[in-house]
Design an enzyme around this catalytic site. Structure first.
Site: not given
Length: 301
Positions: A24, A27, A29, A173
């Site tokens: 958080a 971005g 978050g 990923y």
């Protein structure tokens, strides 16, 4: 009358509810934490860098005086850090599994896990399991797992989860994002079978401009994603956070549902229900990933 597309202005009053958001400090978050706090939630910013988390909390408070925020240290690659955070939390209504790593060179954790699989999936698997009792006691409790459209290109390499026999940064990923999708779906199955009040909901942000594309990616991927893709195609983090905010707060979000942007190729737009891949929905994959994850983390649900 035609229903208007959902935005963060449609978030209901969240007074008295506790939301934890991983990653958080920036971005998606940070955008998620800011929107939740703006609607009255008590938000726990779970971050690896607490100094950066404190700056994020100060920015939210400057925009929303009186916001109720806690900054908590969380390193999803460190089992002790995950357990320590879970032990400190007394109550929780919604967990947003948002944090992620994208496209680094092959790196293993001290426990021997590939870093993307560990940070994006295993850490969240452990955190969710350790917090499930507090979630079950919450009000309209939910676990929101953030995946990606690339989960549809992912393949679970159960015979080589560390990349020892072949590693590509984006291939792993994609696999980690498939693991997120399988986990959220299997969690939904298990919560339903157990009669739990907790809802498992999935979301993806489309193509969103964050530090994810530039922070850990290298070489050609850093150029393609951060240097070219972000300026041309990406939407701002405030818009990219809409699907996970919808999953976390909307009364209409369905347990087991997957929400993403409704625009072209799901790159941007207002949140709508979107499709999970066949691999994500496969119960055999769900059971196998669950067994692997319990063994790797030592957390049994």
């Amino acid at each position: 009358m035609k229903k208007q597309p959902w935005t963060d202005a449609d978030i209901p009053d969240l007074d008295g509810r506790v939301h934890l958001v991983t990653g958080a400090s920036g971005g998606l978050g940070l955008a998620t934490a800011r929107a939740l706090a703006a609607h009255g939630a008590h938000v726990v910013l779970a971050v690896r860098d607490t100094a950066k988390g404190a700056r994020a909390a100060a920015a939210i408070t400057a925009a929303h005086p009186g916001a109720r925020l806690d900054v908590e240290e969380l390193d999803l690659l460190d089992p002790a850090s995950i357990r320590a955070l879970a032990a400190r939390l007394e109550r929780l209504d919604v967990l947003v599994n948002n944090a992620g790593v994208m496209g680094p060179p092959r790196t293993l954790t001290p426990e021997g896990h590939e870093i993307q699989f560990a940070a994006n999936h295993l850490g969240h698997f452990a955190l969710t399991g350790l917090l499930l009792d507090r979630l079950a006691a919450g009000r309209d409790p939910r676990v929101v797992t953030v995946s990606s459209t690339v989960h549809r290109q992912g393949r679970m390499r159960f015979d080589d989860l560390t990349g020892e026999r072949g590693y590509t940064p984006m291939g792993f990923y994609n696999m980690s994002k498939l693991a997120n999708a399988i986990f959220g779906t299997e969690l939904h199955r298990r919560l339903t079978a157990a009669g739990s009040p907790v809802r498992s909901v999935l979301a993806h942000p489309g193509y969103t401009r964050t530090g994810l594309q530039t922070r850990s990616t290298t070489g050609v991927w850093k150029l393609l994603l951060g240097g070219i893709g972000n300026p041309l195609l990406a939407q701002p983090a405030e818009r990219g956070a809409w699907p996970q905010l919808y999953a976390a707060t909307s009364p209409e979000a369905v347990a087991g549902g997957f929400y993403g942007p409704g625009g072209l190729a799901e790159l941007r737009g207002h949140p709508v229900a979107v499709k999970l891949s066949a691999d994500a929905l496969d119960p055999e994959n769900g059971g196998r990933l669950w067994r692997v994850s319990e063994e790797a983390t030592g957390v049994a649900y």
